[in-house]
Design a protein around this motif. Sequence first.
Motif, PDB file in Angstrom:
ATOM      1  N   GLY A   9      14.765 -29.953 -10.644  1.00 36.34           N
ATOM      2  CA  GLY A   9      15.110 -29.211  -9.440  1.00 36.34           C
ATOM      3  C   GLY A   9      15.006 -30.022  -8.167  1.00 36.34           C
ATOM      4  N   LEU A  10      15.138 -29.323  -7.085  1.00 35.89           N
ATOM      5  CA  LEU A  10      15.167 -29.959  -5.769  1.00 35.89           C
ATOM      6  C   LEU A  10      13.831 -30.606  -5.411  1.00 35.89           C
ATOM      7  N   VAL A  11      12.745 -29.894  -5.616  1.00 33.30           N
ATOM      8  CA  VAL A  11      11.428 -30.442  -5.272  1.00 33.30           C
ATOM      9  C   VAL A  11      11.124 -31.659  -6.139  1.00 33.30           C
ATOM     10  N   HIS A  14      13.266 -34.577  -4.918  1.00 34.82           N
ATOM     11  CA  HIS A  14      12.701 -35.084  -3.669  1.00 34.82           C
ATOM     12  C   HIS A  14      11.447 -35.898  -3.961  1.00 34.82           C
ATOM     13  N   ALA A  33      11.975 -28.668   1.323  1.00 31.90           N
ATOM     14  CA  ALA A  33      12.525 -28.727  -0.035  1.00 31.90           C
ATOM     15  C   ALA A  33      12.060 -27.525  -0.848  1.00 31.90           C
ATOM     16  N   ALA A  34      10.788 -27.151  -0.709  1.00 30.18           N
ATOM     17  CA  ALA A  34      10.268 -25.986  -1.437  1.00 30.18           C
ATOM     18  C   ALA A  34      10.957 -24.703  -0.982  1.00 30.18           C
ATOM     19  N   GLU A  37      14.439 -24.605  -2.362  1.00 24.72           N
ATOM     20  CA  GLU A  37      14.459 -24.359  -3.803  1.00 24.72           C
ATOM     21  C   GLU A  37      14.304 -22.871  -4.132  1.00 24.72           C
ATOM     22  N   ARG A  38      13.611 -22.120  -3.280  1.00 28.93           N
ATOM     23  CA  ARG A  38      13.454 -20.672  -3.499  1.00 28.93           C
ATOM     24  C   ARG A  38      14.691 -19.877  -3.095  1.00 28.93           C
ATOM     25  N   GLU A  41      17.321 -18.192  -5.863  1.00 29.63           N
ATOM     26  CA  GLU A  41      16.737 -17.050  -6.573  1.00 29.63           C
ATOM     27  C   GLU A  41      16.660 -15.820  -5.662  1.00 29.63           C
ATOM     28  N   PHE A 136      19.842 -30.682  -2.079  1.00 30.10           N
ATOM     29  CA  PHE A 136      20.024 -29.249  -2.351  1.00 30.10           C
ATOM     30  C   PHE A 136      21.380 -28.992  -2.998  1.00 30.10           C
ATOM     31  N   GLY A 140      19.905 -27.978  -6.300  1.00 23.42           N
ATOM     32  CA  GLY A 140      19.231 -26.719  -6.003  1.00 23.42           C
ATOM     33  C   GLY A 140      20.073 -25.466  -6.035  1.00 23.42           C
ATOM     34  N   ARG A 142      21.903 -23.738  -8.475  1.00 18.83           N
ATOM     35  CA  ARG A 142      21.794 -22.812  -9.609  1.00 18.83           C
ATOM     36  C   ARG A 142      22.964 -21.833  -9.664  1.00 18.83           C
TER      37      ARG A 142
END
Length: 159
Positions: A9-11, A14, A33-34, A37-38, A41, A136, A140, A142
């Motif tokens: 994933g993105l995190v 990174h 980044a966190a 990433e959320r 969703e 992203f 990131g 999805r």
Amino acid sequence: RDTLGAAGGLVGAHGSLVDVGQLRACEAQGAAAASLERLPEALTAAREARRRWDAEQERLTAMAAEAAGRVREQRARAAAWKGDGWIKGSPSTPSAPAIVGPVCWLGLGPPPAMQPAGCYVHGSVGSGKSTLMDLFCLFGLRGWRVRRQHFHEFSLWLH
């Protein structure tokens, strides 16, 4: 891309770039980044909540339209009623109102809010905003489509 994609994933991507020295460690960039990433969703959950809310709106409107259809004749008689001289008798009031247009169901409350509604990435020149957005877009999303653009491009598009 394959090496970074294996990072998870993105995190993870990174973090891999920080580990190999391609990016310098930055707490704000890691937090961004966190947050990014959320975002997919949260957007998926918000889209599903809105779909359920819209479906319930349609269901309640259909029920109201059906109830109004059952008393259509009763409403027509009440509308055509004329008193005989001095008012004698009264028109009957239909038990269900007519449905004229879209219905607002206050019992459902407002449409569900999108939480978070987005992510605004800002910082000084050279702080890694573009790199973070590139990551992203690569790792990131999805399944979401994205239109990546800088703020000045977005402003021109918006106005």
